[in-house]
Design a protein around this motif. Structure first.
Motif, PDB file in Angstrom:
ATOM      1  N   ALA A  43       0.900  -1.209   0.045  1.00  0.00           N
ATOM      2  CA  ALA A  43       0.090   0.080   0.037  1.00  0.00           C
ATOM      3  C   ALA A  43       0.746   1.394  -0.109  1.00  0.00           C
ATOM      4  CB  ALA A  43      -1.035   0.001   1.333  1.00  0.00           C
ATOM      5  N   ASN A  44       2.298   1.240   0.414  1.00  0.00           N
ATOM      6  CA  ASN A  44       3.182   2.468   0.744  1.00  0.00           C
ATOM      7  C   ASN A  44       3.279   2.963  -0.930  1.00  0.00           C
ATOM      8  OD1 ASN A  44       3.253   2.473   3.466  1.00  0.00           O
ATOM      9  ND2 ASN A  44       4.349   0.710   3.370  1.00  0.00           N
ATOM     10  N   PRO A  45       3.956   2.023  -1.555  1.00  0.00           N
ATOM     11  CA  PRO A  45       4.327   2.530  -3.063  1.00  0.00           C
ATOM     12  C   PRO A  45       2.720   2.973  -3.780  1.00  0.00           C
ATOM     13  CG  PRO A  45       4.693   0.400  -2.943  1.00  0.00           C
ATOM     14  CD  PRO A  45       4.449   0.804  -1.456  1.00  0.00           C
ATOM     15  N   LEU A  46       1.644   2.275  -3.533  1.00  0.00           N
ATOM     16  CA  LEU A  46       0.717   2.673  -3.943  1.00  0.00           C
ATOM     17  C   LEU A  46       0.092   3.994  -3.857  1.00  0.00           C
ATOM     18  CD1 LEU A  46      -1.190  -0.708  -4.291  1.00  0.00           C
ATOM     19  CD2 LEU A  46      -0.336   0.288  -6.016  1.00  0.00           C
ATOM     20  N   LEU A  47      -0.023   4.342  -2.458  1.00  0.00           N
ATOM     21  CA  LEU A  47      -0.265   5.557  -1.820  1.00  0.00           C
ATOM     22  C   LEU A  47       0.576   6.746  -2.496  1.00  0.00           C
ATOM     23  CD1 LEU A  47      -2.056   7.131   0.014  1.00  0.00           C
ATOM     24  CD2 LEU A  47      -0.420   6.559   1.813  1.00  0.00           C
ATOM     25  N   ILE A  67      -7.038   0.990  -3.908  1.00  0.00           N
ATOM     26  CA  ILE A  67      -6.356  -0.081  -3.727  1.00  0.00           C
ATOM     27  C   ILE A  67      -5.527   0.179  -2.392  1.00  0.00           C
ATOM     28  CG2 ILE A  67      -4.597  -1.661  -4.478  1.00  0.00           C
ATOM     29  CD1 ILE A  67      -5.642  -1.019  -7.466  1.00  0.00           C
ATOM     30  N   ALA A  68      -4.722   1.183  -2.457  1.00  0.00           N
ATOM     31  CA  ALA A  68      -3.941   1.338  -1.186  1.00  0.00           C
ATOM     32  C   ALA A  68      -4.703   1.508   0.101  1.00  0.00           C
ATOM     33  CB  ALA A  68      -3.077   2.524  -1.054  1.00  0.00           C
ATOM     34  N   PHE A  69      -5.778   2.113   0.038  1.00  0.00           N
ATOM     35  CA  PHE A  69      -6.682   1.932   1.356  1.00  0.00           C
ATOM     36  C   PHE A  69      -7.419   0.586   1.877  1.00  0.00           C
ATOM     37  CE2 PHE A  69     -10.854   2.468   3.499  1.00  0.00           C
ATOM     38  CZ  PHE A  69     -10.462   2.995   4.677  1.00  0.00           C
ATOM     39  N   SER A  70      -7.849  -0.208   0.570  1.00  0.00           N
ATOM     40  CA  SER A  70      -8.109  -1.359   0.837  1.00  0.00           C
ATOM     41  C   SER A  70      -7.067  -2.466   1.580  1.00  0.00           C
ATOM     42  CB  SER A  70      -8.632  -1.963  -0.475  1.00  0.00           C
ATOM     43  OG  SER A  70      -9.646  -1.352  -1.095  1.00  0.00           O
ATOM     44  N   LEU A  71      -5.673  -2.320   0.922  1.00  0.00           N
ATOM     45  CA  LEU A  71      -4.872  -3.176   1.513  1.00  0.00           C
ATOM     46  C   LEU A  71      -4.469  -2.793   2.852  1.00  0.00           C
ATOM     47  CD1 LEU A  71      -2.010  -3.081  -1.658  1.00  0.00           C
ATOM     48  CD2 LEU A  71      -3.137  -5.095  -0.290  1.00  0.00           C
ATOM     49  N   MET A  72      -4.399  -1.528   3.080  1.00  0.00           N
ATOM     50  CA  MET A  72      -4.463  -0.961   4.641  1.00  0.00           C
ATOM     51  C   MET A  72      -5.072  -1.363   5.671  1.00  0.00           C
ATOM     52  SD  MET A  72      -2.954   2.814   4.161  1.00  0.00           S
ATOM     53  CE  MET A  72      -1.309   3.329   3.195  1.00  0.00           C
ATOM     54  N   SER A 106      -4.359   7.359   4.229  1.00  0.00           N
ATOM     55  CA  SER A 106      -4.851   6.744   2.953  1.00  0.00           C
ATOM     56  C   SER A 106      -6.236   7.274   2.860  1.00  0.00           C
ATOM     57  CB  SER A 106      -4.630   5.366   2.856  1.00  0.00           C
ATOM     58  OG  SER A 106      -5.139   4.682   1.959  1.00  0.00           O
ATOM     59  N   PHE A 107      -7.149   7.224   3.786  1.00  0.00           N
ATOM     60  CA  PHE A 107      -8.544   7.584   3.701  1.00  0.00           C
ATOM     61  C   PHE A 107      -8.829   9.204   3.378  1.00  0.00           C
ATOM     62  CE2 PHE A 107     -12.400   9.190   5.799  1.00  0.00           C
ATOM     63  CZ  PHE A 107     -13.298   8.396   5.027  1.00  0.00           C
ATOM     64  N   ILE A 108      -7.692   9.797   3.731  1.00  0.00           N
ATOM     65  CA  ILE A 108      -7.757  11.318   3.389  1.00  0.00           C
ATOM     66  C   ILE A 108      -7.441  11.424   1.994  1.00  0.00           C
ATOM     67  CG2 ILE A 108      -6.594  13.541   3.563  1.00  0.00           C
ATOM     68  CD1 ILE A 108      -8.665  12.926   5.932  1.00  0.00           C
ATOM     69  N   MET A 109      -6.533  10.812   1.453  1.00  0.00           N
ATOM     70  CA  MET A 109      -6.170  10.793  -0.101  1.00  0.00           C
ATOM     71  C   MET A 109      -7.488  10.184  -0.889  1.00  0.00           C
ATOM     72  SD  MET A 109      -4.057  11.734  -2.292  1.00  0.00           S
ATOM     73  CE  MET A 109      -3.621  11.614  -3.807  1.00  0.00           C
ATOM     74  N   LEU A 110      -8.004   9.206  -0.474  1.00  0.00           N
ATOM     75  CA  LEU A 110      -9.212   8.583  -0.759  1.00  0.00           C
ATOM     76  C   LEU A 110     -10.388   9.760  -1.205  1.00  0.00           C
ATOM     77  CD1 LEU A 110     -10.716   6.114  -2.209  1.00  0.00           C
ATOM     78  CD2 LEU A 110     -11.113   5.600   0.063  1.00  0.00           C
ATOM     79  N   ILE A 111     -10.721  10.197  -0.051  1.00  0.00           N
ATOM     80  CA  ILE A 111     -11.490  11.416  -0.087  1.00  0.00           C
ATOM     81  C   ILE A 111     -11.329  12.236  -0.803  1.00  0.00           C
ATOM     82  CG2 ILE A 111     -12.965  13.104   1.368  1.00  0.00           C
ATOM     83  CD1 ILE A 111     -13.816   9.949   1.799  1.00  0.00           C
ATOM     84  N   GLY A 112      -9.950  12.691  -1.092  1.00  0.00           N
ATOM     85  CA  GLY A 112      -9.576  13.899  -1.991  1.00  0.00           C
ATOM     86  C   GLY A 112      -9.671  13.525  -3.270  1.00  0.00           C
ATOM     87  N   ASN A 113      -9.321  12.180  -3.674  1.00  0.00           N
ATOM     88  CA  ASN A 113      -9.788  11.846  -4.917  1.00  0.00           C
ATOM     89  C   ASN A 113     -11.244  11.621  -5.261  1.00  0.00           C
ATOM     90  OD1 ASN A 113      -7.078  11.203  -6.651  1.00  0.00           O
ATOM     91  ND2 ASN A 113      -6.550   9.894  -4.702  1.00  0.00           N
ATOM     92  N   PHE A 114     -11.998  11.261  -4.343  1.00  0.00           N
ATOM     93  CA  PHE A 114     -13.410  11.221  -4.893  1.00  0.00           C
ATOM     94  C   PHE A 114     -13.959  12.582  -4.912  1.00  0.00           C
ATOM     95  CE2 PHE A 114     -17.688  11.223  -3.198  1.00  0.00           C
ATOM     96  CZ  PHE A 114     -18.288  10.212  -4.067  1.00  0.00           C
ATOM     97  N   ILE A 115     -13.581  13.645  -4.124  1.00  0.00           N
ATOM     98  CA  ILE A 115     -14.019  14.919  -4.503  1.00  0.00           C
ATOM     99  C   ILE A 115     -13.456  15.452  -5.620  1.00  0.00           C
ATOM    100  CG2 ILE A 115     -13.625  17.379  -3.469  1.00  0.00           C
ATOM    101  CD1 ILE A 115     -13.533  16.282  -0.534  1.00  0.00           C
ATOM    102  N   ASN A 116     -12.207  15.274  -5.887  1.00  0.00           N
ATOM    103  CA  ASN A 116     -11.812  15.620  -7.139  1.00  0.00           C
ATOM    104  C   ASN A 116     -12.441  14.909  -8.358  1.00  0.00           C
ATOM    105  OD1 ASN A 116      -9.803  17.109  -9.012  1.00  0.00           O
ATOM    106  ND2 ASN A 116      -8.525  15.541  -8.878  1.00  0.00           N
ATOM    107  N   TRP A 117     -12.801  13.681  -8.281  1.00  0.00           N
ATOM    108  CA  TRP A 117     -13.560  13.202  -9.475  1.00  0.00           C
ATOM    109  C   TRP A 117     -14.965  13.814  -9.639  1.00  0.00           C
ATOM    110  CZ3 TRP A 117     -17.855   9.626  -8.179  1.00  0.00           C
ATOM    111  CH2 TRP A 117     -18.264   8.989  -9.457  1.00  0.00           C
ATOM    112  N   LYS A 118     -15.657  13.967  -8.314  1.00  0.00           N
ATOM    113  CA  LYS A 118     -16.860  14.696  -8.422  1.00  0.00           C
ATOM    114  C   LYS A 118     -16.846  15.948  -9.046  1.00  0.00           C
ATOM    115  CE  LYS A 118     -20.199  11.959  -6.357  1.00  0.00           C
ATOM    116  NZ  LYS A 118     -21.366  11.568  -7.129  1.00  0.00           N
TER     117      LYS A 118
END
Length: 128
Positions: A43-47, A67-72, A106-118
């Protein structure tokens, strides 16, 4: 970065001084030993990839962060880990602040990506 200075987990073997930086620097060894719980280290290199692609390619960044969040998160399902060089296995008995901060980053990055996607999904497209 703060997670690296905190304890990541404790085991029944008596290891409770397992700081995040030790897990980061030596966790990859378990991957090569084909120790299944060590695959959460990937998850580290994926993050890191998610951080690097955030501005360049938001779709790749989003996928990597999922994927990183799921692995963590899957580390919570781990029963036993290798505790020493001899391959002795022991039970994980406690998840330290370092683990939770690592997961939260990782969760913060996931939320940031979700907001960016929306935001990009509903952006008006230029008319040609």
């Amino acid at each position: 970065i703060i997670s690296l200075t905190q304890k990541s987990y404790c085991s029944s073997y008596g290891l409770c001084d397992n700081f995040g930086y030790l897990s980061l620097f030596f966790g990859w060894i378990g991957v090569f030993m084909l120790h299944i719980p060590a695959f959460t280290w990937l998850a580290n290199p994926l993050l890191l990839g998610s951080w690097l692609f955030f501005r360049k390619n938001s779709k790749i960044s989003f996928i990597l962060s999922i994927i990183a969040f799921s692995l963590m998160l899957s580390f919570l399902l781990v029963d036993e880990i290798i505790s020493n060089e001899a391959g002795t296995k022991s039970k994980v008995v406690f998840y330290g602040l370092g683990y939770w901060l690592w997961l939260f980053s990782s969760f913060i990055m996931l939320i940031g990506n979700f907001i960016n996607w929306k935001k990009n999904k509903y952006k008006p497209q230029p008319r040609i």
